[in-house]
Structures are given as C-alpha cells and as structure tokens.
Scaffold this motif. Structure first.
Motif, PDB file in Angstrom:
ATOM      1  N   VAL A  95     -62.098 -10.527  -7.629  1.00  0.00           N
ATOM      2  CA  VAL A  95     -62.780  -9.230  -7.653  1.00  0.00           C
ATOM      3  C   VAL A  95     -61.896  -8.155  -7.010  1.00  0.00           C
ATOM      4  CG1 VAL A  95     -64.795  -7.926  -6.840  1.00  0.00           C
ATOM      5  CG2 VAL A  95     -65.062 -10.297  -7.626  1.00  0.00           C
ATOM      6  N   LYS A  96     -61.389  -8.453  -5.821  1.00  0.00           N
ATOM      7  CA  LYS A  96     -60.595  -7.510  -5.039  1.00  0.00           C
ATOM      8  C   LYS A  96     -59.401  -6.942  -5.806  1.00  0.00           C
ATOM      9  CE  LYS A  96     -61.541  -6.469  -0.717  1.00  0.00           C
ATOM     10  NZ  LYS A  96     -62.102  -5.154  -0.471  1.00  0.00           N
ATOM     11  N   ILE A  97     -58.623  -7.838  -6.430  1.00  0.00           N
ATOM     12  CA  ILE A  97     -57.382  -7.407  -7.067  1.00  0.00           C
ATOM     13  C   ILE A  97     -57.647  -6.507  -8.269  1.00  0.00           C
ATOM     14  CG2 ILE A  97     -55.346  -8.230  -8.335  1.00  0.00           C
ATOM     15  CD1 ILE A  97     -55.399 -10.604  -6.218  1.00  0.00           C
ATOM     16  N   ALA A  98     -58.515  -6.949  -9.166  1.00  0.00           N
ATOM     17  CA  ALA A  98     -58.772  -6.179 -10.387  1.00  0.00           C
ATOM     18  C   ALA A  98     -59.526  -4.880 -10.126  1.00  0.00           C
ATOM     19  CB  ALA A  98     -59.540  -7.041 -11.389  1.00  0.00           C
ATOM     20  N   LYS A  99     -60.538  -4.934  -9.257  1.00  0.00           N
ATOM     21  CA  LYS A  99     -61.435  -3.794  -9.103  1.00  0.00           C
ATOM     22  C   LYS A  99     -61.111  -2.873  -7.929  1.00  0.00           C
ATOM     23  CE  LYS A  99     -65.409  -5.812 -11.412  1.00  0.00           C
ATOM     24  NZ  LYS A  99     -66.759  -6.360 -11.286  1.00  0.00           N
ATOM     25  N   ASP A 100     -60.279  -3.317  -6.998  1.00  0.00           N
ATOM     26  CA  ASP A 100     -60.023  -2.526  -5.800  1.00  0.00           C
ATOM     27  C   ASP A 100     -58.534  -2.240  -5.595  1.00  0.00           C
ATOM     28  OD1 ASP A 100     -60.146  -1.299  -3.278  1.00  0.00           O
ATOM     29  OD2 ASP A 100     -60.221  -3.220  -2.232  1.00  0.00           O
ATOM     30  N   MET A 132     -59.434 -11.503 -13.845  1.00  0.00           N
ATOM     31  CA  MET A 132     -58.573 -10.312 -13.807  1.00  0.00           C
ATOM     32  C   MET A 132     -58.355  -9.745 -15.198  1.00  0.00           C
ATOM     33  SD  MET A 132     -55.621 -10.952 -11.057  1.00  0.00           S
ATOM     34  CE  MET A 132     -55.949 -11.910  -9.620  1.00  0.00           C
ATOM     35  N   THR A 133     -58.133 -10.617 -16.175  1.00  0.00           N
ATOM     36  CA  THR A 133     -57.909 -10.114 -17.533  1.00  0.00           C
ATOM     37  C   THR A 133     -59.158  -9.425 -18.052  1.00  0.00           C
ATOM     38  OG1 THR A 133     -58.429 -12.304 -18.407  1.00  0.00           O
ATOM     39  CG2 THR A 133     -56.111 -11.763 -18.222  1.00  0.00           C
ATOM     40  N   ARG A 134     -60.313  -9.864 -17.600  1.00  0.00           N
ATOM     41  CA  ARG A 134     -61.562  -9.268 -18.062  1.00  0.00           C
ATOM     42  C   ARG A 134     -61.849  -7.920 -17.390  1.00  0.00           C
ATOM     43  NH1 ARG A 134     -65.982 -13.365 -17.504  1.00  0.00           N
ATOM     44  NH2 ARG A 134     -64.792 -14.394 -19.118  1.00  0.00           N
ATOM     45  N   TYR A 135     -61.562  -7.794 -16.107  1.00  0.00           N
ATOM     46  CA  TYR A 135     -62.003  -6.606 -15.365  1.00  0.00           C
ATOM     47  C   TYR A 135     -60.930  -5.580 -15.019  1.00  0.00           C
ATOM     48  CZ  TYR A 135     -66.457  -8.954 -15.054  1.00  0.00           C
ATOM     49  OH  TYR A 135     -67.632  -9.579 -15.377  1.00  0.00           O
ATOM     50  N   ALA A 136     -59.679  -5.937 -15.161  1.00  0.00           N
ATOM     51  CA  ALA A 136     -58.623  -4.984 -14.820  1.00  0.00           C
ATOM     52  C   ALA A 136     -58.576  -3.853 -15.846  1.00  0.00           C
ATOM     53  CB  ALA A 136     -57.283  -5.697 -14.756  1.00  0.00           C
ATOM     54  N   LYS A 137     -58.213  -2.664 -15.374  1.00  0.00           N
ATOM     55  CA  LYS A 137     -58.099  -1.501 -16.257  1.00  0.00           C
ATOM     56  C   LYS A 137     -56.691  -1.398 -16.841  1.00  0.00           C
ATOM     57  CE  LYS A 137     -62.187   0.637 -15.325  1.00  0.00           C
ATOM     58  NZ  LYS A 137     -63.028  -0.568 -15.252  1.00  0.00           N
ATOM     59  N   CYS A 138     -55.802  -2.287 -16.399  1.00  0.00           N
ATOM     60  CA  CYS A 138     -54.418  -2.232 -16.859  1.00  0.00           C
ATOM     61  C   CYS A 138     -54.038  -3.566 -17.509  1.00  0.00           C
ATOM     62  CB  CYS A 138     -53.486  -1.936 -15.685  1.00  0.00           C
ATOM     63  SG  CYS A 138     -53.552  -3.201 -14.403  1.00  0.00           S
ATOM     64  N   ASP A 139     -52.798  -3.673 -17.954  1.00  0.00           N
ATOM     65  CA  ASP A 139     -52.318  -4.921 -18.537  1.00  0.00           C
ATOM     66  C   ASP A 139     -52.292  -6.029 -17.477  1.00  0.00           C
ATOM     67  OD1 ASP A 139     -51.909  -3.404 -20.769  1.00  0.00           O
ATOM     68  OD2 ASP A 139     -49.728  -3.583 -20.777  1.00  0.00           O
ATOM     69  N   VAL A 140     -52.521  -7.250 -17.923  1.00  0.00           N
ATOM     70  CA  VAL A 140     -52.455  -8.413 -17.045  1.00  0.00           C
ATOM     71  C   VAL A 140     -51.550  -9.458 -17.701  1.00  0.00           C
ATOM     72  CG1 VAL A 140     -53.753 -10.285 -15.917  1.00  0.00           C
ATOM     73  CG2 VAL A 140     -54.778  -8.010 -16.142  1.00  0.00           C
ATOM     74  N   LEU A 141     -50.609  -9.950 -16.930  1.00  0.00           N
ATOM     75  CA  LEU A 141     -49.723 -11.009 -17.420  1.00  0.00           C
ATOM     76  C   LEU A 141     -50.026 -12.271 -16.614  1.00  0.00           C
ATOM     77  CD1 LEU A 141     -47.251 -12.101 -19.018  1.00  0.00           C
ATOM     78  CD2 LEU A 141     -45.820 -11.179 -17.197  1.00  0.00           C
ATOM     79  N   VAL A 142     -50.461 -13.305 -17.311  1.00  0.00           N
ATOM     80  CA  VAL A 142     -50.723 -14.593 -16.666  1.00  0.00           C
ATOM     81  C   VAL A 142     -49.508 -15.482 -16.908  1.00  0.00           C
ATOM     82  CG1 VAL A 142     -52.246 -16.596 -16.523  1.00  0.00           C
ATOM     83  CG2 VAL A 142     -53.201 -14.337 -17.029  1.00  0.00           C
ATOM     84  N   VAL A 143     -48.833 -15.842 -15.834  1.00  0.00           N
ATOM     85  CA  VAL A 143     -47.603 -16.618 -15.930  1.00  0.00           C
ATOM     86  C   VAL A 143     -47.917 -18.106 -15.888  1.00  0.00           C
ATOM     87  CG1 VAL A 143     -45.381 -17.082 -14.831  1.00  0.00           C
ATOM     88  CG2 VAL A 143     -46.292 -14.755 -14.848  1.00  0.00           C
ATOM     89  N   ARG A 144     -47.433 -18.809 -16.879  1.00  0.00           N
ATOM     90  CA  ARG A 144     -47.626 -20.259 -16.922  1.00  0.00           C
ATOM     91  C   ARG A 144     -46.372 -20.923 -16.382  1.00  0.00           C
ATOM     92  NH1 ARG A 144     -52.348 -21.421 -18.319  1.00  0.00           N
ATOM     93  NH2 ARG A 144     -53.442 -20.056 -19.735  1.00  0.00           N
ATOM     94  N   THR A 145     -46.558 -22.009 -15.657  1.00  0.00           N
ATOM     95  CA  THR A 145     -45.411 -22.736 -15.130  1.00  0.00           C
ATOM     96  C   THR A 145     -44.855 -23.631 -16.232  1.00  0.00           C
ATOM     97  OG1 THR A 145     -46.666 -24.658 -14.443  1.00  0.00           O
ATOM     98  CG2 THR A 145     -46.493 -22.854 -12.856  1.00  0.00           C
TER      99      THR A 145
END
Length: 148
Positions: A95-100, A132-145
């Motif tokens: 919640v914190k990262i995407a919305k705040d 984060m991908t659902r709530y962020a107002k910007c692009d989100v990159l999910v890095v896979r190992t």
C-alpha cells in the motif's frame, strides 16, 4: 511526452529478488540519466504478532533498514548514480509504495522483485508486486530472477 524515465523508485526488502530489482534499477537509471529513490517499508503487521509490542523488535527493524539503505545508496553511487534518495517508511509495503511513496516523490517508474509467495498465500494476501501494478499511477516493472 518522452519515453524516458526521470525518477525511478526501487522497492527493497533485503531479499535476493529485491537485489535483482535493485541491479536492474541501476541499469535503467543510467540509460535514462534518471534519479533513484530506494525505498524500504517496515511492515508493521509483523509487530502485531508480538505479545506486548516489543520495542526491541521495532528497533531491530529500524537498524536493519538503515544498514540496508546505506548499503544500497553506496552501491548506487559507486555505479555512478548521482541523485539517490532513500526512504524508510512504516506500514503495509504494497500500500505504502504505490499509494504514498511513489506519488510523493513524483516517481514515473516503480521497480520491484517478484515475491516468492505460493499460490495459496497469493490468493489470500496478494503479492506486493501484484498490488503495486494494480494501484500505482505510473509504470511498474516486476523483475524476475533467473530462478523463474
């Protein structure tokens, strides 16, 4: 509107997945000449399980967060990133990262690691990256190992 990113936020928690995300964020920052925001959220829900809210648990979490931030900030500057901001916050990381944190720092890209939750856990609590991908107002990159 250009296709470059100006302010990139990477979410770190000390995991190997987060480390991969951090390394990717360095590469992308350099390519875009962007500034970097390194963020760690101390999950306060973990304190709720402690009987009488043990102060030392919080202090250990804070100490760990500071060491983590110092290490990542050092690595970013070693890699040549000149503008690095570190943010330690409290609450639910997803919640914190995407919305705040992201909106407050005018971030245009969030980078995070793919978290290692099993199917059942993901069903009940949802992964941080998914949220984060659902709530962020910007692009989100999910890095896979490379494990995936």
């Amino acid at each position: 509107m250009g296709l470059t990113y100006k302010r990139i936020l990477v979410a770190v928690d000390g995991s190997q997945e987060a480390n991969w995300a951090f390394q990717k964020s360095i590469e992308i920052c350099k390519r875009n000449n962007a500034s970097l925001v390194i963020s760690h959220v101390i999950d306060t829900r973990t304190f709720a399980t402690v009987e009488a809210y043990d102060r030392t648990v919080a202090e250990r979490a804070e100490k760990y967060a500071k060491q983590l931030m110092d290490e990542y900030k050092f690595r970013a500057s070693q890699a040549g990133i000149t503008e690095v901001t570190t943010v330690v916050s409290y609450g639910s990381p997803k919640v914190k990262i995407a919305k705040d944190i992201a909106p407050r720092h005018n971030v245009d890209l969030i980078i995070c690691g793919a978290t290692g939750l099993n199917a059942v856990e993901r069903f009940f609590i949802g992964s941080v990256s998914e949220h984060m991908t659902r709530y962020a107002k910007c692009d989100v990159l999910v890095v896979r190992t490379d494990k995936d």
